[in-house]
Design a protein around this motif. Structure first.
Motif: not given
Length: 239
Positions: A82-87, A92-103, A139-141, A154-161
């Protein structure tokens, strides 16, 4: 009485690592969270090892272990993603994209519930174990500490995460046997892929260091597939 509670104390230490790791992750101290996952992996290994060694295994210990794992290896990795997605999200309009991390947390809960009630998992795992998934995410951070722009892209990438979240969630509950390092004997036959996994892990860590972790998880899955095929061929040959 004290001997009986030693494994449970280690399980509680695992849980404590997870709780502190969650706090650190929400303060964006992701590397500290990852170190705590590493410490929890040690506690998680030794609680089961000592329970078997001291012959004090119990249903309560098993349930406590799963509850601790849910926090440390389920919720905490989800918060890290979630935090990597936020980065990776530019506004702020795209914050909702971070929530799928909780699956990841949801499927970790499903994985642990299945493990506690699936008699097939005495000699192997069905689906990726939550500690292995947590180790990959942790390992990612740490990889980002190399400050290599290639890995950051590669890592701090919304689609990849998001893809990582979906794929790893599927891996947690997939109906495929994976190697468990539970030796009934130490002979080569029947343990070929266990020995290969251990040897390859050591070599990868020595050569790739932290970059070895994703490679080890991929290798673990590939060797498990090869192990399944070998066992199937043997069973057909014995008919």
């Amino acid at each position: 009485m004290i001997r009986r509670n030693i494994p449970n104390a280690l399980t509680c230490a695992n849980l404590l690592c997870g709780c502190i790791g969650v706090v650190e992750a929400f303060h964006n101290n992701l590397v500290i969270s990852c170190i705590l996952i590493g410490a929890a992996l040690i506690f998680d290994f030794f609680d089961g090892f000592l329970a078997r060694l001291l012959k004090v295994s119990s249903a309560i210990g098993k349930d406590l272990d799963s509850l601790a794992d849910m926090v440390t290896f389920g919720l905490l990795p989800a918060i890290i993603v979630y935090q990597l997605l936020m980065q990776s999200i530019p506004d702020l309009l795209g914050i909702w994209k971070a929530y799928p991390a909780f699956i990841i947390a949801i499927f970790s809960a499903l994985r642990l519930a299945k493990f506690n009630n699936d008699p097939r998992q005495s000699d192997s795992f069905i689906g990726l174990p939550t500690p292995a998934n947590a180790m990959l995410i942790a390992s990612l951070p740490v990889i980002l500490l190399t400050e290599d722009p290639f890995w950051k892209d590669i890592i701090v990438n919304t689609t990849n995460l998001l893809i990582l979240s979906v794929v790893m969630s599927f891996m947690l509950v997939m109906e495929m046997p994976l190697i468990a390092l539970k030796f009934k004997h130490f002979g080569w036959q029947g343990n070929e892929f266990r020995f290969l996994l251990i040897a390859s892990t050591v070599i990868l860590i020595l050569t790739l260091k932290i970059l070895a972790v994703p490679a080890i998880i991929i290798l673990y899955i590939l060797l498990s597939v090869a192990d399944n095929v070998t066992k199937k061929n043997r069973s057909i040959g014995n008919i």
